[in-house]
Design a protein around this motif. Sequence first.
Motif, short mmCIF file in Angstrom:
data_model
loop_
_atom_site.label_atom_id
_atom_site.label_comp_id
_atom_site.label_asym_id
_atom_site.label_seq_id
_atom_site.Cartn_x
_atom_site.Cartn_y
_atom_site.Cartn_z
N LEU A 109 11.83 3.37 -0.54
CA LEU A 109 11.48 2.25 -1.43
C LEU A 109 12.67 1.30 -1.65
CD1 LEU A 109 9.29 4.15 -4.02
CD2 LEU A 109 8.53 2.73 -2.14
N LYS A 110 13.80 1.83 -2.07
CA LYS A 110 15.04 1.06 -2.21
C LYS A 110 14.89 -0.26 -2.98
CE LYS A 110 15.88 1.22 2.20
NZ LYS A 110 16.40 1.13 3.54
N PHE A 115 -3.06 -0.91 -10.87
CA PHE A 115 -2.50 -1.55 -9.67
C PHE A 115 -3.33 -2.77 -9.31
CE2 PHE A 115 -0.66 2.64 -9.19
CZ PHE A 115 0.60 2.35 -8.70
N HIS A 116 -2.70 -3.88 -9.16
CA HIS A 116 -3.38 -5.03 -8.56
C HIS A 116 -2.34 -5.94 -7.92
CE1 HIS A 116 -2.35 -6.09 -12.64
NE2 HIS A 116 -2.55 -7.35 -12.42
N GLU A 117 -2.83 -6.91 -7.17
CA GLU A 117 -1.90 -7.73 -6.39
C GLU A 117 -2.13 -9.22 -6.62
OE1 GLU A 117 -1.75 -6.69 -2.25
OE2 GLU A 117 -1.74 -4.55 -2.71
N PRO A 118 -1.78 -9.74 -7.78
CA PRO A 118 -1.96 -11.18 -7.98
C PRO A 118 -0.99 -11.95 -7.09
CG PRO A 118 -0.84 -10.20 -9.86
CD PRO A 118 -1.17 -9.09 -8.94
N TYR A 119 -1.50 -12.87 -6.34
CA TYR A 119 -0.70 -13.66 -5.40
C TYR A 119 0.20 -12.78 -4.54
CZ TYR A 119 -2.52 -17.49 -8.15
OH TYR A 119 -3.37 -18.36 -8.78
N ASN A 131 13.17 -5.34 -2.99
CA ASN A 131 13.80 -4.55 -1.94
C ASN A 131 14.30 -5.53 -0.89
OD1 ASN A 131 14.21 -3.28 0.51
ND2 ASN A 131 12.65 -1.73 0.17
N LEU A 132 15.62 -5.72 -0.86
CA LEU A 132 16.16 -6.78 0.01
C LEU A 132 16.08 -6.40 1.48
CD1 LEU A 132 19.26 -7.83 -2.09
CD2 LEU A 132 17.25 -9.21 -1.66
N ALA A 133 16.15 -5.09 1.77
CA ALA A 133 16.13 -4.67 3.18
C ALA A 133 14.77 -4.98 3.81
CB ALA A 133 16.45 -3.20 3.28
N ASP A 134 13.70 -4.60 3.14
CA ASP A 134 12.37 -4.85 3.70
C ASP A 134 11.76 -6.13 3.16
OD1 ASP A 134 11.99 -2.51 5.36
OD2 ASP A 134 12.09 -1.39 3.48
N ASN A 135 12.48 -6.78 2.27
CA ASN A 135 12.03 -8.04 1.67
C ASN A 135 10.63 -7.92 1.05
OD1 ASN A 135 12.20 -10.68 0.89
ND2 ASN A 135 11.34 -11.45 2.80
N ILE A 136 10.53 -7.04 0.10
CA ILE A 136 9.26 -6.90 -0.61
C ILE A 136 9.54 -6.86 -2.10
CG2 ILE A 136 9.35 -4.41 -0.17
CD1 ILE A 136 6.31 -4.41 -0.18
N ARG A 137 8.70 -7.56 -2.83
CA ARG A 137 8.89 -7.65 -4.28
C ARG A 137 7.76 -6.91 -5.00
NH1 ARG A 137 12.11 -12.38 -5.56
NH2 ARG A 137 12.45 -13.61 -3.69
N ILE A 138 8.09 -6.32 -6.14
CA ILE A 138 7.04 -5.74 -6.98
C ILE A 138 7.27 -6.14 -8.43
CG2 ILE A 138 6.41 -3.76 -5.55
CD1 ILE A 138 8.27 -2.10 -7.35
N ARG A 139 6.20 -6.01 -9.20
CA ARG A 139 6.27 -6.33 -10.61
C ARG A 139 5.84 -5.08 -11.37
NH1 ARG A 139 2.59 -10.58 -10.91
NH2 ARG A 139 4.17 -12.10 -10.41
N GLU A 172 0.84 -1.20 0.00
CA GLU A 172 0.00 0.00 0.00
C GLU A 172 0.88 1.26 0.00
OE1 GLU A 172 -3.12 -0.23 -0.62
OE2 GLU A 172 -3.31 1.97 -0.57
N ILE A 173 1.93 1.24 0.82
CA ILE A 173 2.81 2.41 0.89
C ILE A 173 3.50 2.63 -0.47
CG2 ILE A 173 4.85 3.40 2.01
CD1 ILE A 173 4.11 1.76 4.50
N VAL A 174 3.98 1.54 -1.07
CA VAL A 174 4.64 1.64 -2.37
C VAL A 174 3.68 2.27 -3.38
CG1 VAL A 174 5.74 0.35 -4.24
CG2 VAL A 174 6.05 -0.40 -1.89
N LYS A 175 2.46 1.77 -3.33
CA LYS A 175 1.44 2.26 -4.27
C LYS A 175 1.19 3.75 -4.06
CE LYS A 175 -3.39 1.47 -5.36
NZ LYS A 175 -4.60 0.71 -5.00
N GLN A 176 1.02 4.15 -2.81
CA GLN A 176 0.75 5.57 -2.52
C GLN A 176 1.92 6.44 -2.96
OE1 GLN A 176 -2.09 6.58 -2.04
NE2 GLN A 176 -2.97 4.57 -1.59
#
Lengths: 167, 421
Positions: free
Chosen positions: A51-52, A22-26, A80-88, A5-9
């Motif tokens: 974001l990093k 914007f959508h979140e498949p899996y 983002n390896l620090a927060d361990n979040i992936r985006i496409r 949500e933060i990334v999106k905002q």
Amino acid sequence: MLTNEIVKQKLIAKFGVQVTDFHEPYEMLTFEAPKEMNLKVLNFLYDDDELKFRFLTDLQAVHYPNQQGRELVVVYHLHNLADNIRIRFKVFTDIKTPDIYTATGLFSAANWMERETYDFFGVNFVGHPNLKRILNVDEMDYFPMRKEFPLEDQTRIDKDDDMFGRG
Amino acid sequence: MICLEEDKKEYLFMTEHEHIRLPEGSIEKTTTTLNLGPTHPATHGVFQNILELDGERIVSAEQTIGYIHRAFEKIAERRPLYQITPLTDRLNYCSSPINNMGWHLTCEKLLGIQTPKRVDYLRIIIMELARISDHLICNSIVGVDTGAYTGFLYVMQYRELIYEIYEEICGSRLTTNIGRIGGFERNFNDIAFQKLEKFLKEYPKVLKEFINLFERNRIFIDRTQNTGAISADRALNFGFTGPNLRAAGVDYDVRVHTPYSSYQDFQFNIPTGTSGDNYDRWLVRNEEMWESLSIIEQAYRKVQEFKGKGAEVFHADAPEYYLPEKEDVYTKMEALIYHFKIIMGETKIPVGEVYSCVEGANGELGFYLISDGGRTPYRLHFRRPCFIYYQAYEELTKGSMMSDAIVTLSSLNLIAGEMDA
């Protein structure tokens, strides 16, 4: 803690209506931007202190022959390896002028991934230092992963198989 | 003119004991071009390096890959999900089971199948065995390339033990095609567990001895330390993952960051290096083998805790996607129907796109699968760790000696099958 949500905002705050779909498949945040914007978005995702997204996991293309003007899509998987979040992140382009800015300036890893994408889909990465085929032979004059190139029909009968003991 | 005439004369009467006089200007070119590969015994695979050498120093390196490209991504677009498993075997063929499991996990994520804990633990045993066999090859080959053949020959028989365990479970050894979507094709038999016990008992001693052969060996240290080094920053920028990234000091491991197959139930360390050179890569792989052994022991203990009915669980309860046992197909109506449906592609596959990754022996092995609801994937892309980090090879070897480049090549663990897909 960074969430989808933060990334999106943050993206919407920066790019407004230009980032769409914007959508979140899996559970992976997926979005799209116009192809002229791809470097701007990637740069923002890379440089922003929160974001990093500094690890390019994967880069490839998909061919949708039925979408007029949006036949090819280049898909970036960022991590983002620090927060361990992936985006496409997706960038659509038409197949007549498949020019997209290269991400090699940002990620050294993009070099061969873009060459592979060019090799199989014919996406022209503008500014790439060495855009030539990588897995196929240089003489090849088509882009084999496009949907108009079907695999060989296994029931075809016009082939001469004498030399292979199948005749 | 006269000079030339004299030269000619001298050439004509030159005996083999005299020095060869090179034509003027021919020694102006100070670098030599050398084709290392495509089939050179030191490359351990079919790929070519065009090296520009100044004496023995490497000025530049250009890699040619694709010699064993088999168009897996294209072929996959015509195959139903269960037929893609054998394709994944042939990516990193030193640790096929990890690729197989990675693919099953991707399908399960797409289809929304929950696997029982026992299946997860059995999978972990297989995956960690595969990791050991892969690291074993890589590290012993580094030994071979530095001139020590003993280690390689010595550990090879213990890879054989691992292959025998695979054989007991799925019937094949190298290209395993192990497991199915939802679990395994059959339960592990007693012989498989006996062989596993034998391996767990005998292998630590062997690994200890293997490490003793090299770890403090002066020649080995001189050959590997400070060669092929990469900083953590550059490694990340080049998309390094797995042991090669960890050797540079980044503790990124998919097993911990995005646990799959119940890795969160296990206690293990992520070994990291500091300098990212060949020696560190070698050490990290060795440490990982110890960690893998400990994971296998933990998993085996957990598997043994299942008693009675619980010990017979080897697949998820997802009849519409799990290809039933042959015996059931012949004797049970329901199994026959599902078998027919799966084989004929009558099962419903959800529309969606999914990225799933596992910690392969070389790094993050990712599967990007797009399904349009059809029988086959609309698009499937393999994120092959080898392919991505091999592009750093020039940076790793520039300015180093030719013989160091050979060691770097093997310590990166480049598998042509994985690189070329």
